[in-house]
Scaffold this active site. Structure first.
Site, PDB file in Angstrom:
ATOM      1  CD  GLN A 134      11.422  11.511  12.161  1.00 48.87           C
ATOM      2  OE1 GLN A 134      10.457  10.750  12.163  1.00 48.87           O
ATOM      3  NE2 GLN A 134      12.103  11.783  11.053  1.00 48.87           N
TER       4      GLN A 134
ATOM      5  CG  HIS B  22       0.869 -37.667  20.031  1.00 44.02           C
ATOM      6  ND1 HIS B  22      -0.479 -37.527  19.889  1.00 44.02           N
ATOM      7  CD2 HIS B  22       1.429 -36.523  19.540  1.00 44.02           C
ATOM      8  CE1 HIS B  22      -0.736 -36.335  19.343  1.00 44.02           C
ATOM      9  NE2 HIS B  22       0.409 -35.715  19.111  1.00 44.02           N
TER      10      HIS B  22
ATOM     11  CD  GLU C 152       9.676   5.846  13.607  1.00 45.67           C
ATOM     12  OE1 GLU C 152       9.362   5.509  12.454  1.00 45.67           O
ATOM     13  OE2 GLU C 152       9.210   6.861  14.166  1.00 45.67           O
ATOM     14  CG  HIS C 153      13.825   7.527  13.554  1.00 46.12           C
ATOM     15  ND1 HIS C 153      12.528   8.007  13.510  1.00 46.12           N
ATOM     16  CD2 HIS C 153      14.031   6.849  12.404  1.00 46.12           C
ATOM     17  CE1 HIS C 153      11.969   7.634  12.369  1.00 46.12           C
ATOM     18  NE2 HIS C 153      12.847   6.928  11.685  1.00 46.12           N
TER      19      HIS C 153
ATOM     20  CE1 TYR D 226      -4.178   1.845   0.528  1.00 46.65           C
ATOM     21  CE2 TYR D 226      -2.576   3.448   1.290  1.00 46.65           C
ATOM     22  CZ  TYR D 226      -3.847   3.141   0.844  1.00 46.65           C
ATOM     23  OH  TYR D 226      -4.775   4.143   0.691  1.00 46.65           O
TER      24      TYR D 226
ATOM     25  CG  HIS E 115       6.745  12.774  10.077  1.00 44.63           C
ATOM     26  ND1 HIS E 115       6.525  12.395   8.773  1.00 44.63           N
ATOM     27  CD2 HIS E 115       8.034  12.433  10.336  1.00 44.63           C
ATOM     28  CE1 HIS E 115       7.617  11.853   8.268  1.00 44.63           C
ATOM     29  NE2 HIS E 115       8.550  11.860   9.198  1.00 44.63           N
TER      30      HIS E 115
ATOM     31  CG  ASP F 145      13.259   9.287   7.327  1.00 47.98           C
ATOM     32  OD1 ASP F 145      13.098   8.235   7.964  1.00 47.98           O
ATOM     33  OD2 ASP F 145      12.853  10.391   7.722  1.00 47.98           O
TER      34      ASP F 145
END
Length: 433
Positions: free
Chosen positions: A262, A423, A330-331, A133, A265, A364
């Site tokens: 960041q 078994h 995240e970073h 996507y 965003h 990025d």
């Protein structure tokens, strides 16, 4: 109101203050969930017709057949050929670097043989078909095409189907160019929850995939969450995050802009700086104050920094590392003179940028490692997107006759202890009399 929060890690109330700063309400909007549920059910029931109806309603693109919304490969190549030379060269360079990095991640089948002849191992196979996507219109990210498509193709995925909305019929040439460079196999001009449903369930025209990757809006995220189990998904991403650990040796302006990178965003993005040097934190604050008014997305930056950003004074770099592991960003930028010395103390981060010249923005776009990263503290237990997300493992077990004598007795004892007598019998039937 302060431009950005100021916290002191040595204060008695710091834990509570940090907890409040990190708090993020990930609860789902009931109206979005209801809408997505209905769309997915409709797509599952009516296939092409439902996708066409929603594409006309939301993207204002009319078509009588879904096949008319498949963008021919010649159009991708034309988009690549038509790019300005600098854009084409940048995309090609980024694609090459992303491919080179991810080729090192590819896993291989392996086996070993025990002394009695029993062979054990692991067989690696790629997924058969993956859906990608890609947001369309103004929010178009060709870098995301490369970061998702290239690892899939390096893994050996035979068919990669990209879906991207084209509001009002507007196609983004860089996105199509990236599809050409990334090895995408088919592209459909559809988006939203209906595109996720088409990929997950399949329609008369679009075949069902095994996994769906790529970013999207709240409706796309809700749809991915709902179809998980029918297909695999990469992750449900939260707001963007950057955490910078600094020792005061990097120019303050650089780190102010890195925080902006960041925070711009969206209003929920989080930008935090840790440093044991109070005077340096003051210098970064002054840089933020001076540079912010000139930023094109200043209105978003102001909200993000004031609500979720912070400059945190720590007692030491070692304490800063402990806070990094608590936040699991995240970073992470280790903007210090000797980042390698701190690296052993870092356990939880999606991507780690070492040294003053390693700005997060390079990751990025073109450094090579994947920019699809865990957010909202999920770096404690998850990893960046990579080739391994498009491969799966099958165990190999070839037991020799001699091996069956040993393993059969062990299995029989354990199976009997669990009350699973068939078994046990299955194992003991293969024992020598």
């Amino acid at each position: 109101m302060s431009l950005i929060n100021r916290l002191d890690a040595r204060a008695a109330d710091f834990d509570a203050a940090l907890t409040q700063l990190l708090a993020y309400d990930a609860s789902q909007d009931e109206s979005i969930e209801s809408t997505v549920r209905d769309i997915l059910h409709d797509v599952q029931s009516r296939g092409d017709a439902a996708v066409l109806d929603y594409t006309a309603r939301f993207d204002h693109v009319q078509a009588t057949q879904l096949s008319a919304l498949e963008i021919p490969r010649a159009d991708w190549q034309a988009a690549l050929d038509g790019l300005p030379a600098d854009q084409r060269a940048a995309l090609q360079a980024a694609a090459q670097r992303v491919r080179s990095y991810h080729e090192r991640q590819r896993a291989d089948t392996w086996t070993y043989t025990e002394p009695d002849g029993t062979l054990l191992g692991q067989k690696i196979t790629p997924l058969d078909r993956v859906g990608l996507y890609v947001p369309g219109g103004k929010a178009a990210y060709p870098s995301s095409v490369l970061m998702n498509a290239i690892p899939a193709k390096v893994a050996g995925v035979p068919e990669l189907i990209m879906v991207t909305p084209t509001p009002g019929g507007t196609r983004n040439p860089m996105v199509l160019a990236a599809a050409a460079l990334g090895g995408v196999d088919r592209v459909f001009a559809i988006g939203g929850a209906q595109a996720v449903g088409a990929l997950a369930y399949g329609t008369q025209t679009l075949p069902a995939v095994d996994k769906i990757v790529g970013p999207g809006n709240a409706y796309v995220a809700a749809a991915k969450r709902r179809v998980f189990g029918t297909v695999g998904i990469d992750m449900i991403a939260g707001p963007s995050e950057i955490l910078i650990l600094a020792d005061g040796s990097t120019p303050a302006d650089w780190l102010a802009i890195d925080l902006f990178s960041q925070a711009e965003h969206d209003e929920l993005a989080q930008a935090i700086l840790l440093c044991p040097d109070a005077a340096y934190l003051d210098a970064v604050y002054a840089a933020i104050e001076r540079l912010l008014p000139g930023q094109p997305r200043a209105h978003i930056l102001r909200t993000s920094l004031a609500k979720r950003g912070a400059l945190i004074h720590t007692a030491s770099l070692r304490q800063a590392c402990e806070i990094v592991n608590r936040i699991a960003p995240e970073h992470l930028e280790l903007s210090v003179q000797d980042p390698q010395a701190l690296l052993p103390h870092i356990r939880h981060a999606g991507a780690i940028f070492l040294g003053a010249y390693s700005s997060e923005s390079l990751g990025d776009y073109c450094a090579g490692p994947n920019h699809v990263l865990p957010t909202a503290r999920t770096a404690r237990f998850s990893s960046p997107l990579g080739v391994y997300d498009f491969q799966k493992r099958s165990s190999l077990i070839q037991v020799s006759k001699a091996g069956a004598q040993t393993l059969g007795r062990i299995a029989a004892v354990l199976a009997t202890g669990e009350g699973l007598h068939a078994h046990a019998a299955s194992a003991t039937l293969r024992l020598d009399p």
